[in-house]
Design a protein around this motif. Sequence first.
Motif, PDB file in Angstrom:
ATOM      1  N   PHE A   1       0.848  -1.197   0.000  1.00  0.00           N
ATOM      2  CA  PHE A   1       0.000   0.000   0.000  1.00  0.00           C
ATOM      3  C   PHE A   1       0.886   1.251   0.000  1.00  0.00           C
ATOM      4  O   PHE A   1       1.932   1.274   0.651  1.00  0.00           O
ATOM      5  CB  PHE A   1      -0.907   0.015   1.231  1.00  0.00           C
ATOM      6  N   ASP A   2       0.439   2.274  -0.707  1.00  0.00           N
ATOM      7  CA  ASP A   2       1.154   3.559  -0.616  1.00  0.00           C
ATOM      8  C   ASP A   2       0.907   4.192   0.753  1.00  0.00           C
ATOM      9  O   ASP A   2       1.809   4.796   1.315  1.00  0.00           O
ATOM     10  CB  ASP A   2       0.670   4.509  -1.720  1.00  0.00           C
ATOM     11  N   TYR A   3      -0.325   4.058   1.234  1.00  0.00           N
ATOM     12  CA  TYR A   3      -0.673   4.680   2.525  1.00  0.00           C
ATOM     13  C   TYR A   3      -1.437   3.716   3.416  1.00  0.00           C
ATOM     14  O   TYR A   3      -2.370   3.040   2.958  1.00  0.00           O
ATOM     15  CB  TYR A   3      -1.577   5.910   2.304  1.00  0.00           C
ATOM     16  N   LEU A   4      -1.061   3.692   4.677  1.00  0.00           N
ATOM     17  CA  LEU A   4      -1.914   3.143   5.726  1.00  0.00           C
ATOM     18  C   LEU A   4      -2.534   4.352   6.433  1.00  0.00           C
ATOM     19  O   LEU A   4      -1.798   5.204   6.960  1.00  0.00           O
ATOM     20  CB  LEU A   4      -1.087   2.320   6.733  1.00  0.00           C
TER      21      LEU A   4
ATOM     22  N   ALA B   1      -6.568   8.233  -3.313  1.00  0.00           N
ATOM     23  CA  ALA B   1      -6.954   7.171  -4.256  1.00  0.00           C
ATOM     24  C   ALA B   1      -7.446   7.764  -5.571  1.00  0.00           C
ATOM     25  O   ALA B   1      -6.960   7.419  -6.646  1.00  0.00           O
ATOM     26  CB  ALA B   1      -8.025   6.285  -3.637  1.00  0.00           C
TER      27      ALA B   1
ATOM     28  N   CYS C   1      -3.160   6.504  -5.668  1.00  0.00           N
ATOM     29  CA  CYS C   1      -2.430   5.736  -4.645  1.00  0.00           C
ATOM     30  C   CYS C   1      -3.272   4.561  -4.170  1.00  0.00           C
ATOM     31  O   CYS C   1      -4.497   4.612  -4.193  1.00  0.00           O
ATOM     32  CB  CYS C   1      -2.127   6.627  -3.442  1.00  0.00           C
ATOM     33  N   LYS C   2      -2.564   3.536  -3.723  1.00  0.00           N
ATOM     34  CA  LYS C   2      -3.266   2.409  -3.086  1.00  0.00           C
ATOM     35  C   LYS C   2      -3.313   2.662  -1.581  1.00  0.00           C
ATOM     36  O   LYS C   2      -2.281   2.905  -0.946  1.00  0.00           O
ATOM     37  CB  LYS C   2      -2.528   1.101  -3.370  1.00  0.00           C
ATOM     38  N   VAL C   3      -4.524   2.609  -1.037  1.00  0.00           N
ATOM     39  CA  VAL C   3      -4.741   3.039   0.342  1.00  0.00           C
ATOM     40  C   VAL C   3      -5.408   1.933   1.156  1.00  0.00           C
ATOM     41  O   VAL C   3      -6.388   1.332   0.709  1.00  0.00           O
ATOM     42  CB  VAL C   3      -5.666   4.290   0.359  1.00  0.00           C
ATOM     43  N   LEU C   4      -4.877   1.696   2.341  1.00  0.00           N
ATOM     44  CA  LEU C   4      -5.564   0.856   3.327  1.00  0.00           C
ATOM     45  C   LEU C   4      -5.999   1.769   4.460  1.00  0.00           C
ATOM     46  O   LEU C   4      -5.159   2.435   5.081  1.00  0.00           O
ATOM     47  CB  LEU C   4      -4.620  -0.228   3.861  1.00  0.00           C
TER      48      LEU C   4
ATOM     49  N   ASN D   1      -9.081   1.443  -5.364  1.00  0.00           N
ATOM     50  CA  ASN D   1      -7.768   1.611  -4.717  1.00  0.00           C
ATOM     51  C   ASN D   1      -7.855   1.734  -3.203  1.00  0.00           C
ATOM     52  O   ASN D   1      -6.835   1.895  -2.538  1.00  0.00           O
ATOM     53  CB  ASN D   1      -7.068   2.871  -5.244  1.00  0.00           C
TER      54      ASN D   1
ATOM     55  N   LYS E   1      -8.954   0.056   0.352  1.00  0.00           N
ATOM     56  CA  LYS E   1      -9.415  -1.097   1.146  1.00  0.00           C
ATOM     57  C   LYS E   1      -9.752  -0.585   2.538  1.00  0.00           C
ATOM     58  O   LYS E   1      -8.959   0.150   3.148  1.00  0.00           O
ATOM     59  CB  LYS E   1      -8.308  -2.152   1.274  1.00  0.00           C
TER      60      LYS E   1
ATOM     61  N   PHE F   1       3.423  -1.047   3.852  1.00  0.00           N
ATOM     62  CA  PHE F   1       2.944   0.247   3.361  1.00  0.00           C
ATOM     63  C   PHE F   1       4.129   1.212   3.358  1.00  0.00           C
ATOM     64  O   PHE F   1       5.140   0.974   4.026  1.00  0.00           O
ATOM     65  CB  PHE F   1       1.810   0.786   4.258  1.00  0.00           C
TER      66      PHE F   1
END
Length: 399
Positions: free
Chosen positions: A2-5, A21, A26-29, A207, A209, A225
């Motif tokens: 992930f790019d960001y937690l 996102a 960006c991929k974000v959790l 993107n 989650k 991340f």
Amino acid sequence: MFDYLIVGAGFAGSVLAERLARGSACKVLIVDKRPHVGGNAYDHYNEAGILIHKYGPHIFHTNSREVFEYLGRFTEWRPYEHRVLASVDGLQLPMPINLDTVNRLYGLNLTAMQVDQFFASMATPVEPIKTSEDVIVSKVGRDLYEKFFKNYTRKQWGLDPSELDASVTARVPIRSNRDDRYFTDTYQAMPLHGYTRMFERMLDHPNIKVMTNTDYREIRELIPFREMIYTGPVDEFFDYRHGKLPYRSLQFKHETHDRPQFQQAPVVNYPNEHAYTRVTEFKYLTGQEHSKTSVVYEFPCAEGDPYYPVPRAENVALYQRYKALADATPHVHFAGRLATYRYYNMDQVTAQALTLYTKLSGVHHLKRAGAATERPHGRDQTTVNAATSTPPSRASVSS
Ligand code: FAD
Ligand code: UDP
């Protein structure tokens, strides 16, 4: 990877997740330890089928067109102007104090011009104005201060108004006209289908989650991340290294009554009687029609979930020590009411999150253009901290 937690799915976390996102691919959790998104603004239908706010009444108001239009991408709005009555001397009177409050309380028939003179004759000059007592006493004098502010504030904060920053009671104006709205912001509206629906739409993106029922400490070593955005209490993040920052808590007592209406106004404040500060009847806020009605009582307390930072000099000084730690922590960005220890409304938190996103997106833009070195070497460039960023302007964002 992930790019960001993002820790916390309230306004701060959800706005940043949405922007990173949708705006920066960006991929974000996003995780929240509660069983739902929305943070303190979470609402839901109770067992009677009435839409209620689990953590107390949330009324949206802002002077910022940018914030209003941004959130408007995820919800339709229902125009709503909030009104509050205060129970004083056996009467239920308009709050903020206005011309009608004074006339009804004292049995007078003053005009708007005369009420200014009346306030001036009651007021005790205070120079400089430092505390929450000074603000009110200097405008309207001791009697109105004691009837409307002193005991409410002592109940709400566990402190005398003389121990709190002026900014706390300054949130509530004094009016010499008959305007009985609680807020005078340009934009006053409620999300038509509720806050939770709005958050679900913000977070509905391939993107993003979402993990609820999850403390970030359970997963931070398990899920890779690059950067973290933290919106929980800042002292907790640093294991209370400098001691506990005071946050005021509340206990909520929800009730449903088998009649269509419970009280004469959306909110009734009880400055002087009862252990609770105010009672909110939700159908006024939501516009829902139902044969029953649901209300919530707010009981302030010291222990429990942190809801309010406590604005006073010694706490600001302690927060500054945590902020110094936050500034020196690479790859973690702090945002929101608890992480930046600011008594912010929803619109201010939204504005703060959008400001942080603008800084972060500059870095992503550079990266995509090939101008930034690949992470982790380029990482330090992304170390932006909301606490150091310009707070939303008071001129453009309501208090
Ligand atoms: P929060 O909504 O508190 O979100 C932070 C989230 O982080 C929480 O959901 C929490 O569970 C999560 N979290 C914390 N630690 C962890 C962890 N370790 N792991 C995972 N998750 C974690 N504002 C208005 O504009 N109008 C109003 O009428 C209004 N009324 C209010 C009434 C009450 C009773 C309260 C308490 C606040 C009110 N506010 C109002 C303020 C509003 O609630 C806040 O401005 C806004 O919700 C703050 O958003 P946030 O994202 O900063 O924080
Ligand atoms: N306040 C008061 N009497 C009231 C309403 C507010 O003394 O009837 C003071 C109190 O200290 C409160 C502060 O003004 O905490 C801010 O009020 P607001 O309604 O903005 O509080 P919030 O909705 O954030 O709890």
